[in-house]
Scaffold this active site. Structure first.
Site, PDB file in Angstrom:
ATOM      1  N   ALA A   1       0.856  -1.255   0.319  1.00  0.00           N
ATOM      2  CA  ALA A   1      -0.123  -0.055  -0.171  1.00  0.00           C
ATOM      3  C   ALA A   1       0.899   0.957   0.109  1.00  0.00           C
ATOM      4  CB  ALA A   1      -0.945   0.019   1.360  1.00  0.00           C
TER       5      ALA A   1
ATOM      6  N   ASN B   1       0.756   4.103   2.165  1.00  0.00           N
ATOM      7  CA  ASN B   1       0.800   4.832   3.181  1.00  0.00           C
ATOM      8  C   ASN B   1       2.319   4.628   4.151  1.00  0.00           C
ATOM      9  OD1 ASN B   1       0.182   2.073   4.074  1.00  0.00           O
ATOM     10  ND2 ASN B   1      -0.799   2.643   5.982  1.00  0.00           N
TER      11      ASN B   1
ATOM     12  N   GLU C   1       1.273   1.962  -6.989  1.00  0.00           N
ATOM     13  CA  GLU C   1       1.506   2.758  -8.032  1.00  0.00           C
ATOM     14  C   GLU C   1       1.617   4.336  -7.563  1.00  0.00           C
ATOM     15  OE1 GLU C   1      -2.607   2.476  -9.518  1.00  0.00           O
ATOM     16  OE2 GLU C   1      -2.335   4.555 -10.314  1.00  0.00           O
TER      17      GLU C   1
ATOM     18  N   PRO D   1     -11.300  -5.075  -0.199  1.00  0.00           N
ATOM     19  CA  PRO D   1     -11.995  -5.517  -1.415  1.00  0.00           C
ATOM     20  C   PRO D   1     -10.584  -6.135  -2.333  1.00  0.00           C
ATOM     21  CG  PRO D   1     -12.691  -3.242  -1.149  1.00  0.00           C
ATOM     22  CD  PRO D   1     -11.891  -3.545   0.043  1.00  0.00           C
ATOM     23  N   THR D   2      -9.382  -5.433  -2.178  1.00  0.00           N
ATOM     24  CA  THR D   2      -8.271  -6.005  -2.996  1.00  0.00           C
ATOM     25  C   THR D   2      -7.738  -7.265  -2.401  1.00  0.00           C
ATOM     26  OG1 THR D   2      -7.534  -3.919  -3.539  1.00  0.00           O
ATOM     27  CG2 THR D   2      -6.087  -5.359  -3.685  1.00  0.00           C
TER      28      THR D   2
ATOM     29  N   GLU E   1      -2.688  -8.060   4.980  1.00  0.00           N
ATOM     30  CA  GLU E   1      -2.646  -7.115   5.965  1.00  0.00           C
ATOM     31  C   GLU E   1      -3.699  -6.115   5.491  1.00  0.00           C
ATOM     32  OE1 GLU E   1      -1.657  -7.025   8.970  1.00  0.00           O
ATOM     33  OE2 GLU E   1      -0.029  -8.450   8.764  1.00  0.00           O
TER      34      GLU E   1
ATOM     35  N   CYS F   1      -3.576   1.904   8.531  1.00  0.00           N
ATOM     36  CA  CYS F   1      -4.410   0.679   8.726  1.00  0.00           C
ATOM     37  C   CYS F   1      -5.336   0.562  10.129  1.00  0.00           C
ATOM     38  CB  CYS F   1      -4.043  -0.293   8.166  1.00  0.00           C
ATOM     39  SG  CYS F   1      -2.476  -0.929   8.856  1.00  0.00           S
TER      40      CYS F   1
ATOM     41  N   GLU G   1     -14.090   2.385   6.645  1.00  0.00           N
ATOM     42  CA  GLU G   1     -12.893   2.828   6.775  1.00  0.00           C
ATOM     43  C   GLU G   1     -12.793   3.992   5.917  1.00  0.00           C
ATOM     44  OE1 GLU G   1      -9.463   0.674   4.765  1.00  0.00           O
ATOM     45  OE2 GLU G   1      -8.539   1.192   6.590  1.00  0.00           O
TER      46      GLU G   1
ATOM     47  N   GLU H   1       2.549 -10.255  10.575  1.00  0.00           N
ATOM     48  CA  GLU H   1       3.938  -9.614  10.447  1.00  0.00           C
ATOM     49  C   GLU H   1       4.741  -9.582  11.484  1.00  0.00           C
ATOM     50  OE1 GLU H   1       2.658  -6.461   7.214  1.00  0.00           O
ATOM     51  OE2 GLU H   1       3.971  -8.181   5.738  1.00  0.00           O
TER      52      GLU H   1
HETATM   53  P1  NDP Z   1      -5.363  -1.089  -2.492  1.00  0.00           P
HETATM   54  O1  NDP Z   1      -6.135  -1.973  -1.858  1.00  0.00           O
HETATM   55  O2  NDP Z   1      -6.214  -0.255  -3.333  1.00  0.00           O
HETATM   56  O3  NDP Z   1      -4.075  -1.612  -3.154  1.00  0.00           O
HETATM   57  C1  NDP Z   1      -2.881  -2.296  -2.317  1.00  0.00           C
HETATM   58  C2  NDP Z   1      -2.196  -2.706  -3.449  1.00  0.00           C
HETATM   59  O4  NDP Z   1      -2.617  -3.951  -4.176  1.00  0.00           O
HETATM   60  C3  NDP Z   1      -1.481  -1.687  -4.307  1.00  0.00           C
HETATM   61  O5  NDP Z   1      -0.268  -2.037  -4.643  1.00  0.00           O
HETATM   62  C4  NDP Z   1      -2.265  -1.920  -5.339  1.00  0.00           C
HETATM   63  O6  NDP Z   1      -1.744  -1.639  -6.749  1.00  0.00           O
HETATM   64  C5  NDP Z   1      -2.541  -3.778  -5.446  1.00  0.00           C
HETATM   65  N1  NDP Z   1      -3.560  -3.971  -6.124  1.00  0.00           N
HETATM   66  C6  NDP Z   1      -5.020  -3.455  -6.711  1.00  0.00           C
HETATM   67  N2  NDP Z   1      -5.647  -4.256  -7.413  1.00  0.00           N
HETATM   68  C7  NDP Z   1      -5.072  -5.601  -7.229  1.00  0.00           C
HETATM   69  C8  NDP Z   1      -5.228  -6.826  -7.936  1.00  0.00           C
HETATM   70  N3  NDP Z   1      -6.613  -7.186  -8.518  1.00  0.00           N
HETATM   71  N4  NDP Z   1      -4.433  -7.833  -7.826  1.00  0.00           N
HETATM   72  C9  NDP Z   1      -3.137  -7.571  -6.930  1.00  0.00           C
HETATM   73  N5  NDP Z   1      -2.659  -6.400  -6.557  1.00  0.00           N
HETATM   74  C10 NDP Z   1      -3.652  -5.400  -6.814  1.00  0.00           C
HETATM   75  O7  NDP Z   1      -5.084  -0.443  -1.052  1.00  0.00           O
HETATM   76  P2  NDP Z   1      -4.184   1.136  -0.942  1.00  0.00           P
HETATM   77  O8  NDP Z   1      -2.967   1.031  -1.694  1.00  0.00           O
HETATM   78  O9  NDP Z   1      -5.376   2.086  -1.259  1.00  0.00           O
HETATM   79  O10 NDP Z   1      -3.935   1.083   0.596  1.00  0.00           O
HETATM   80  C11 NDP Z   1      -5.017   1.649   1.531  1.00  0.00           C
HETATM   81  C12 NDP Z   1      -5.589   0.302   2.043  1.00  0.00           C
HETATM   82  O11 NDP Z   1      -4.475  -0.447   2.790  1.00  0.00           O
HETATM   83  C13 NDP Z   1      -6.480   0.660   3.392  1.00  0.00           C
HETATM   84  O12 NDP Z   1      -7.613  -0.105   3.359  1.00  0.00           O
HETATM   85  C14 NDP Z   1      -5.471   0.241   4.581  1.00  0.00           C
HETATM   86  O13 NDP Z   1      -6.311  -0.072   5.795  1.00  0.00           O
HETATM   87  C15 NDP Z   1      -4.801  -0.871   4.158  1.00  0.00           C
HETATM   88  N6  NDP Z   1      -3.451  -1.034   4.932  1.00  0.00           N
HETATM   89  C16 NDP Z   1      -3.441  -1.866   5.727  1.00  0.00           C
HETATM   90  C17 NDP Z   1      -2.167  -2.223   6.423  1.00  0.00           C
HETATM   91  C18 NDP Z   1      -2.161  -3.417   7.415  1.00  0.00           C
HETATM   92  O14 NDP Z   1      -1.027  -3.540   7.591  1.00  0.00           O
HETATM   93  N7  NDP Z   1      -3.128  -4.025   7.953  1.00  0.00           N
HETATM   94  C19 NDP Z   1      -1.159  -1.192   6.318  1.00  0.00           C
HETATM   95  C20 NDP Z   1      -1.308  -0.070   5.516  1.00  0.00           C
HETATM   96  C21 NDP Z   1      -2.511  -0.039   4.788  1.00  0.00           C
HETATM   97  P3  NDP Z   1      -2.131   0.037  -7.042  1.00  0.00           P
HETATM   98  O15 NDP Z   1      -2.054   0.941  -5.860  1.00  0.00           O
HETATM   99  O16 NDP Z   1      -0.958   0.351  -8.123  1.00  0.00           O
HETATM  100  O17 NDP Z   1      -3.576  -0.101  -7.855  1.00  0.00           O
END
Ligand code: NDP
Length: 479
Positions: free
Chosen positions: A149, A151, A177, A229-230, A248, A282, A376, A453
């Site tokens: 992600a 952040n 990205e 969702p991802t 995570e 998160c 969230e 982790e």
């Molecule tokens: P996203 O779920 O949008 O993206 C996470 C990663 O997955 C990005 O690198 C994204 O690529 C990639 N991705 C998107 N679609 C797919 C797919 N179909 N298959 C494989 N990879 C994919 O999260 P955000 O980057 O917006 O981050 C915010 C979210 O992350 C929040 O919900 C937050 O709570 C969570 N988070 C959880 C943490 C934890 O440790 N539990 C810590 C930090 C954040 P791209 O961005 O290039 O689209």
């Protein structure tokens, strides 16, 4: 400002230019383009996984102490360059330099140091069976894909690389990205620290590059940090190939403040739990439950302290609150604030802000059904909720599909442990919030994820057990 890396990808120990679509990198504070990258093509993703698979066996047969030494060296290099790396992290994420200097690469270095030190003490088990005996070997999985992600881009990259590499796996990592720069630095640093070429590779791209990694035939495990969702999409795709996963994911964590809490500490924790990194964390405690006897004093003190938060240029060491990572994310947060107001919650302070900035925002008079309480937001928005007794607050705190984290503030130790025992969350804090030392497992339950982790627990998620039965006598056969 220029933060252009040597090339967009890092494959087989070398910077390699991406052959896919353009990926501009913008500084969230100004919107200025600080680097111009290209995504990996499908062929390049497959090539990176193939190279990782070829490099992995030689890395895995090194003595664990030798692998550990590489990680410990990488941690030292990170510390030497912390200032330069933290500045880059600030340009990539927009987070204030006063945070990135102490929280981002530093926690990544701690993970490399911790797992590097653990390397030599990871052993199997000897199982006596009378005349015969058995033993277990903890073996690497092979190639692990990491998907991060935006952040905490460098921390996330290190948190995944350290346990994976120390167990003798190779890794192909795709940063978000939005924040692609830190992982490229980690690749360079690991190489400089002695990691063989091809063991740690970085590919860039949007979701489809992550999706290609998840289903690549060379990939044995996918570790994702991202939204629920991802997470569902990646877990489903990984299941097809029976791949291991660590998920995570997001949260909507409760922070419960009882009447007898230390007021100043509870306010400090609630602010850290909602406004650090502009709320883009998160595990944030975004549902702040306030017991009736402390509620008014808490909100008065909170409003007073929030007014003094210094918002502005992230590179100014005095700045405490930076911009949101991207205009799209800022719009999502603004929509959530508007929904809160429309549903009848009151703004104690903050609001939609302007441009890249959303000030620390606090809602009062919220109810459990409102979207600001359920969903969230991933921005600096705190929802406060009133409660009367322990039984009630535990039920309400658990009434969510998420289960990442939770916090309790009380001077009553018995109550603190009793309540924590009933909270449905993977990580809990008593009289503090959001501290995630590498020694302590971190991760969620329910929709917030799978696996852990940090700590020795992470080793289990980057390895598999082989059982070996040793026959010491003849073979008894009924034939
Ligand atoms: P996203 O779920 O949008 O993206 C996470 C990663 O997955 C990005 O690198 C994204 O690529 C990639 N991705 C998107 N679609 C797919 C797919 N179909 N298959 C494989 N990879 C994919 O999260 P955000 O980057 O917006 O981050 C915010 C979210 O992350 C929040 O919900 C937050 O709570 C969570 N988070 C959880 C943490 C934890 O440790 N539990 C810590 C930090 C954040 P791209 O961005 O290039 O689209």
């Amino acid at each position: 400002m220029n933060a252009q890396p040597a090339a967009s990808l890092f494959i087989d120990g070398h910077p390699v230019e991406g052959e896919g679509a353009a990926l501009p990198v913008l500084y969230p504070y100004t919107g200025e383009e600080i680097a111009s990258l290209r995504e990996a093509s499908g062929d390049q993703v497959a090539q990176a996984c193939q190279i990782a698979a070829s490099a992995q066996p030689a890395w895995a047969v090194l003595a664990p102490v030798e692998r550990g030494r590489v990680l410990i060296r990488a941690a030292a290099i990170i510390r030497e360059r912390n200032e330069e790396l933290s500045r880059l992290e600030t340009l990539d994420t927009g987070k204030p330099i006063q945070e990135t200097l102490v929280a981002d690469w530093e926690s990544g270095a701690q993970a490399l140091e911790f797992f590097g030190g653990l390397a030599a003490s990871i052993t199997g088990q000897m199982i006596p069976l009378g005349r015969d005996w058995a033993y277990t070997r903890r073996e690497p999985l092979g190639v692990c894909a990491g998907i991060g992600a935006w952040n905490y881009p460098s921390q996330i990259a290190c948190w995944k690389a350290a346990p994976a590499l120390v167990m003798g796996n190779a890794m192909v990592y795709k940063p978000s990205e939005e924040t692609p720069l830190g992982a490229l630095k980690l690749a360079e640093i690991l190489l400089e620290a002695g990691l063989p070429e091809g063991v740690y590779n970085v590919v860039q791209g949007r979701g489809q590059v992550g999706a290609a990694l998840t289903t690549d035939p060379n990939v044995a495990k996918v570790s994702l940090t991202g939204s629920v969702p991802t997470g569902r999409r990646v877990y489903t795709a990984a299941a097809e190939g029976m791949r291991h996963v660590t998920m995570e994911l997001g949260g909507k964590s409760p922070l419960i403040v009882f009447d007898d809490a230390n007021l100043e500490d509870a306010v400090s924790a609630a602010m850290l739990a909602n406004f650090y990194s502009s709320g883009q964390i998160c595990s944030n405690g975004t549902r702040v439950f306030l017991q009736e006897g402390i509620r008014e004093a808490f909100l008065d003190r909170l409003a007073e302290r929030v007014r003094n938060v210094r918002m502005g240029d992230p590179l100014d060491p005095e700045t405490q609150h930076g911009p949101i990572v991207s205009p799209a994310q800022a719009e999502k947060i603004r929509a959530a604030i508007a929904a809160g107001e429309a549903e009848g919650a009151q703004l104690l302070c903050g609001g939609p802000g302007e441009g890249a900035f959303i000030p620390p925002t606090v809602f009062t008079d919220a109810s459990d059904e409102m979207t600001i309480t359920r969903d969230e937001i991933f921005g600096p928005v705190m929802t406060t909720l009133a409660f009367y007794d322990e039984q009630e607050v535990v039920c309400r705190a658990n009434a969510t599909g998420y289960g990442l984290a939770a916090g309790v503030f009380t001077q009553d130790l018995t109550r603190a442990h009793r309540v924590v025992g009933r909270l449905e969350a993977g990580t809990c804090w008593i009289n503090t919030y959001n501290l995630t030392p590498v020694e302590m497992p971190f991760g969620g339950v329910k929709q917030s994820g799978l696996g852990r982790e940090n700590s020795a627990a992470a080793i289990e998620h980057y390895s598999q057990l082989k059982s070996v039965y040793v026959g010491m006598g003849g073979v008894d056969a009924p034939y």
